[in-house]
Scaffold this motif. Sequence first.
Motif, mmCIF file in Angstrom:
data_model
loop_
_atom_site.group_PDB
_atom_site.id
_atom_site.type_symbol
_atom_site.label_atom_id
_atom_site.label_comp_id
_atom_site.label_asym_id
_atom_site.label_seq_id
_atom_site.Cartn_x
_atom_site.Cartn_y
_atom_site.Cartn_z
ATOM 1 N N ARG A 32 23.372 1.371 29.339
ATOM 2 C CA ARG A 32 23.557 0.152 28.550
ATOM 3 C C ARG A 32 24.750 0.231 27.600
ATOM 4 O O ARG A 32 25.147 -0.797 27.031
ATOM 5 N N THR A 33 25.322 1.398 27.414
ATOM 6 C CA THR A 33 26.357 1.544 26.385
ATOM 7 C C THR A 33 27.699 1.997 26.933
ATOM 8 O O THR A 33 28.522 2.538 26.201
ATOM 9 N N TRP B 215 29.640 -0.280 32.775
ATOM 10 C CA TRP B 215 28.841 -1.181 31.946
ATOM 11 C C TRP B 215 27.820 -1.915 32.799
ATOM 12 O O TRP B 215 28.096 -2.292 33.937
ATOM 13 N N SER B 216 26.645 -2.152 32.228
ATOM 14 C CA SER B 216 25.599 -2.858 32.957
ATOM 15 C C SER B 216 25.743 -4.368 32.776
ATOM 16 O O SER B 216 26.330 -4.860 31.814
ATOM 17 N N THR C 104 24.279 -5.680 29.433
ATOM 18 C CA THR C 104 25.134 -5.428 28.275
ATOM 19 C C THR C 104 26.272 -6.438 28.221
ATOM 20 O O THR C 104 26.559 -7.013 27.169
ATOM 21 N N TRP D 232 26.963 -9.283 25.292
ATOM 22 C CA TRP D 232 27.966 -8.713 24.398
ATOM 23 C C TRP D 232 28.503 -9.693 23.352
ATOM 24 O O TRP D 232 28.771 -9.290 22.210
ATOM 25 N N TRP E 24 26.023 -2.952 21.581
ATOM 26 C CA TRP E 24 25.187 -1.882 22.106
ATOM 27 C C TRP E 24 25.911 -0.565 21.905
ATOM 28 O O TRP E 24 27.109 -0.464 22.202
ATOM 29 N N LEU F 245 20.937 -1.461 19.071
ATOM 30 C CA LEU F 245 21.299 -2.824 19.424
ATOM 31 C C LEU F 245 21.425 -3.631 18.144
ATOM 32 O O LEU F 245 20.461 -3.733 17.380
#
Length: 263
Positions: A144-145, A151-152, A155, A159, A164, A188
Amino acid sequence: MAPRRTRATERDRSRRVLSQNFLADPAAVARIVAAARPGPGDLLLEVGAGRGRLTRALAARCGRLVAYEIDPVAAADLAVTCADLPGVTLRRADFLAADPPAEPFAVVGNIPWSLTAAVVRWCLAADRLRSATLLTQLEYARKRTGHAGRWSRLTVLTWPGYAWRLAGTVPRAAFRPVPRVDAGILRLDRRAEPLLPPGEWPAYRRLVEVGFGGVGGGVAASLSRHRPRARVDAALRAVRLDRDALPGEVWPEQWITLHRLLR
């Protein structure tokens, strides 16, 4: 002689079902509290309070704390641990079924790892959430970061409104029973000023969903099905991306710029 097999107790089965791995290392507790940064006037919701080791440390730093623990055995221990803490409210209930507070609040917790995605969804849907500091599997926190520059989708989608980051790690030896993998402290934060006006979020999310759609493999091929190829190529050059870049390789800030150039 073959090893003796013992019958699993109800407590053992409960631990497996609830993904219970209790914190046993004071240094790990201190690391999570430092990442959460609670203030004396803050309202905190703790997910999966367990026996209260993290609860006591958080209560010493915040104004009010609501601790959720669904397991009756752990909840009984928690009640004893927190009996002398007037600022703590214990709730033997499912956190995911709770209504978010109507005032600003933060979420902290050594959450059941099997429920990580559900807890994150709950946090993202809470209008007054300021931050969430969650102890998750390390691989989930990395995913997630932007670990290793990947990157997911979740996320990137969120954004503009949320930051994150991986706020630290906790080794598996810090838990009892010891899990198979290390943990990560996922932080988060709701942005005080969104990176895009809220009115643009639906269009931005549609663009990201198209980009992650997988048509043609790369982000350029996917976007070119919905935008003129010449415009897509120009936008990719502006953010210094190759046409064969994969969606997960595109940084969230680049997605925001692509949205602005292609809207």
